[in-house]
Design a protein around this motif. Structure first.
Motif, mmCIF file in Angstrom:
data_model
loop_
_atom_site.group_PDB
_atom_site.id
_atom_site.type_symbol
_atom_site.label_atom_id
_atom_site.label_comp_id
_atom_site.label_asym_id
_atom_site.label_seq_id
_atom_site.Cartn_x
_atom_site.Cartn_y
_atom_site.Cartn_z
ATOM 1 N N ARG A 56 37.615 51.880 44.859
ATOM 2 C CA ARG A 56 36.909 50.968 43.962
ATOM 3 C C ARG A 56 37.822 49.824 43.499
ATOM 4 N NH1 ARG A 56 37.302 49.392 38.160
ATOM 5 N NH2 ARG A 56 35.293 48.423 37.744
ATOM 6 N N MET A 57 39.049 50.169 43.091
ATOM 7 C CA MET A 57 39.947 49.149 42.545
ATOM 8 C C MET A 57 40.363 48.112 43.587
ATOM 9 S SD MET A 57 42.567 50.835 39.799
ATOM 10 C CE MET A 57 42.029 51.137 38.111
ATOM 11 N N GLY A 58 40.560 48.553 44.846
ATOM 12 C CA GLY A 58 40.947 47.601 45.889
ATOM 13 C C GLY A 58 39.891 46.527 46.087
ATOM 14 N N PRO A 59 38.660 46.919 46.474
ATOM 15 C CA PRO A 59 37.594 45.921 46.658
ATOM 16 C C PRO A 59 37.260 45.169 45.374
ATOM 17 C CG PRO A 59 37.026 47.961 47.755
ATOM 18 C CD PRO A 59 38.251 48.248 46.939
ATOM 19 N N PHE A 60 37.275 45.882 44.228
ATOM 20 C CA PHE A 60 36.967 45.224 42.960
ATOM 21 C C PHE A 60 37.965 44.106 42.684
ATOM 22 C CE2 PHE A 60 37.161 44.467 38.437
ATOM 23 C CZ PHE A 60 35.850 44.571 38.003
ATOM 24 N N THR A 61 39.246 44.415 42.856
ATOM 25 C CA THR A 61 40.286 43.417 42.596
ATOM 26 C C THR A 61 40.151 42.227 43.541
ATOM 27 O OG1 THR A 61 41.791 45.166 41.860
ATOM 28 C CG2 THR A 61 42.777 43.041 42.416
ATOM 29 N N VAL A 62 39.862 42.509 44.810
ATOM 30 C CA VAL A 62 39.699 41.423 45.782
ATOM 31 C C VAL A 62 38.527 40.530 45.413
ATOM 32 C CG1 VAL A 62 39.072 40.880 48.164
ATOM 33 C CG2 VAL A 62 40.770 42.647 47.704
ATOM 34 N N ILE A 63 37.361 41.136 45.180
ATOM 35 C CA ILE A 63 36.159 40.355 44.845
ATOM 36 C C ILE A 63 36.366 39.601 43.540
ATOM 37 C CG2 ILE A 63 33.699 40.469 44.273
ATOM 38 C CD1 ILE A 63 33.588 43.012 46.031
ATOM 39 N N GLN A 64 36.932 40.296 42.556
ATOM 40 C CA GLN A 64 37.124 39.687 41.241
ATOM 41 C C GLN A 64 38.075 38.497 41.283
ATOM 42 O OE1 GLN A 64 39.814 41.599 38.412
ATOM 43 N NE2 GLN A 64 38.193 41.562 36.877
ATOM 44 N N LEU A 65 39.293 38.706 41.822
ATOM 45 C CA LEU A 65 40.301 37.649 41.789
ATOM 46 C C LEU A 65 40.011 36.510 42.757
ATOM 47 C CD1 LEU A 65 43.627 39.689 41.352
ATOM 48 C CD2 LEU A 65 42.251 38.518 39.616
ATOM 49 N N VAL A 66 39.526 36.850 43.957
ATOM 50 C CA VAL A 66 39.207 35.789 44.917
ATOM 51 C C VAL A 66 38.048 34.941 44.394
ATOM 52 C CG1 VAL A 66 38.322 35.295 47.222
ATOM 53 C CG2 VAL A 66 40.102 37.028 46.920
ATOM 54 N N THR A 67 37.015 35.591 43.856
ATOM 55 C CA THR A 67 35.879 34.839 43.294
ATOM 56 C C THR A 67 36.331 33.992 42.120
ATOM 57 O OG1 THR A 67 34.341 36.600 43.945
ATOM 58 C CG2 THR A 67 33.560 35.021 42.302
ATOM 59 N N TRP A 68 37.182 34.570 41.271
ATOM 60 C CA TRP A 68 37.693 33.846 40.099
ATOM 61 C C TRP A 68 38.493 32.619 40.522
ATOM 62 C CZ3 TRP A 68 42.572 34.873 36.903
ATOM 63 C CH2 TRP A 68 42.510 34.234 35.650
ATOM 64 N N GLU A 69 39.354 32.801 41.515
ATOM 65 C CA GLU A 69 40.159 31.678 42.002
ATOM 66 C C GLU A 69 39.269 30.575 42.597
ATOM 67 O OE1 GLU A 69 43.360 31.248 41.473
ATOM 68 O OE2 GLU A 69 44.597 32.792 42.424
ATOM 69 N N GLN A 70 38.259 30.978 43.361
ATOM 70 C CA GLN A 70 37.372 29.990 43.981
ATOM 71 C C GLN A 70 36.516 29.271 42.943
ATOM 72 O OE1 GLN A 70 37.440 29.048 47.332
ATOM 73 N NE2 GLN A 70 39.299 30.284 47.187
ATOM 74 N N LEU A 71 36.078 29.992 41.925
ATOM 75 C CA LEU A 71 35.299 29.361 40.836
ATOM 76 C C LEU A 71 36.183 28.387 40.059
ATOM 77 C CD1 LEU A 71 33.204 32.370 39.479
ATOM 78 C CD2 LEU A 71 32.359 30.394 40.752
ATOM 79 N N ARG A 72 37.419 28.759 39.828
ATOM 80 C CA ARG A 72 38.357 27.854 39.157
ATOM 81 C C ARG A 72 38.521 26.566 39.972
ATOM 82 N NH1 ARG A 72 42.652 30.831 35.800
ATOM 83 N NH2 ARG A 72 44.057 29.172 36.477
ATOM 84 N N LYS A 73 38.682 26.745 41.282
ATOM 85 C CA LYS A 73 38.839 25.600 42.172
ATOM 86 C C LYS A 73 37.620 24.682 42.122
ATOM 87 C CE LYS A 73 39.668 24.453 47.064
ATOM 88 N NZ LYS A 73 39.859 25.035 48.424
ATOM 89 N N SER A 74 36.422 25.285 42.106
ATOM 90 C CA SER A 74 35.200 24.490 42.077
ATOM 91 C C SER A 74 35.046 23.708 40.772
ATOM 92 C CB SER A 74 33.966 25.395 42.266
ATOM 93 O OG SER A 74 33.758 26.212 41.120
ATOM 94 N N MET A 75 35.702 24.206 39.709
ATOM 95 C CA MET A 75 35.650 23.541 38.413
ATOM 96 C C MET A 75 36.840 22.606 38.193
ATOM 97 S SD MET A 75 32.832 24.460 36.955
ATOM 98 C CE MET A 75 33.107 24.017 35.244
#
Length: 299
Positions: free
Chosen positions: A275-294
């Motif tokens: 759970r933590m592996g995929p969660f961390t990947v989805i969470q941080l990658v999505t967060w980084e991409q959302l930051r970039k879009s903003m």
């Protein structure tokens, strides 16, 4: 044709912090939606063979736990507690990710070549604040995940907890939650930040692949160091409020080792990492991409 300009966001002060918190909450809800079933399995496995507890199903392996939950509670049983989990992510993850950079600034960790211990302290501090704030919904989430009877709403569980112990009932195990959050968040963000900074310094370009690799490594280290505390949190949160087995973290650690050996502290580790592996990947990658879009600088 001129390129479309990226949105500009104030990079200092309250505006950036609030936006990064909001984006952290959104990315964490996406991650929770994808990984909630395996977290439910992990929670059930953590209470299996616990002294004095009779489980409704066989929770000794990932496969048997999935089978037991689905056969007795339907597929929806894997998503028990999802409403509380969403509320938790909006509070907990928004704060633990969003406050990381402000704490780095407080501890003098801005710029290049920041010592890893400053990153760890910054992540731990953000995790401490987040855990203390979100403990009530965290408690409800785990209670709902380990509820083996007919599914009940988060409101029903909240009323039950309040009738049993009042407001303080929602803060049962808060010390464990805070210790766990400090270790998890400090390990995750410092590891992710350090590895990413080192690889970028070696010439590797920031992007999805780099973020994915750094997230996977951070998730593994996070699961490894936090497993005993995560197990104790689950057990303390799941115990009968009228006849509690444990008085706190140390008591739970001691009794678990006495009854189940040291390996008992790592019960549910495989689904935890799953759970933590995929969660961390989805969470941080999505967060980084959302930051970039903003138009906000990457971590």
């Amino acid at each position: 044709m001129s390129a479309v300009a990226k949105p500009k966001v104030e990079t200092k002060g309250e505006t950036k912090t609030l936006i990064t918190m909001m984006l952290a909450g959104v990315s964490s809800i996406a991650a929770q939606t994808c990984t909630h079933p395996i977290e439910t399995v992990k929670a059930r496995m953590q209470i299996s063979s616990e002294a004095g507890r009779k489980n409704a199903g066989n929770y000794n392996s990932i496969g048997s736990t999935f089978k037991a939950v689905i056969s007795k509670e339907g597929f929806g049983g894997l998503y028990k507690g999802i409403s509380a989990a969403y509320a938790r992510e909006l509070i907990y993850s928004s704060l633990r990710l969003g406050l990381y950079e402000p704490f780095k600034k407080i501890f003098g960790g801005e710029g290049k070549n920041v010592p890893m211990w400053k990153k760890f302290i910054s992540g731990s501090s953000a995790g401490l604040v987040a855990a203390a704030t979100a403990n009530p919904v965290d408690y409800l989430k785990i209670r709902m995940q380990n509820w083996e009877g007919e599914s009940k709403s988060v409101v029903w569980h909240a009323k039950t907890v309040f009738s049993e112990a009042g407001i303080l009932g929602f803060y049962r195990g808060v010390q464990i939650t805070m210790v766990r959050a400090m270790i998890i968040n400090g390990t995750k963000l410092s590891t992710y930040d350090q590895i990413k900074s080192s690889l970028k310094a070696s010439g590797i370009k920031d992007g999805l692949l780099l973020q994915f690799c750094c997230s996977m490594i951070a998730g593994f280290f996070m699961a490894s160091v936090s497993a005993p505390f995560d197990l104790c949190r689950t057990r303390v949160f799941s115990q009968d409020a009228k006849n509690p087995k444990y008085t706190g973290l140390i008591d739970c650690l001691t009794k678990t080792v006495k009854n189940e050996g040291v390996k008992g502290l790592y019960k549910g580790f495989v689904p935890m990492w799953g759970r933590m592996g995929p969660f961390t990947v989805i969470q941080l990658v999505t967060w980084e991409q959302l930051r970039k879009s903003m138009g906000i600088k990457a971590l």
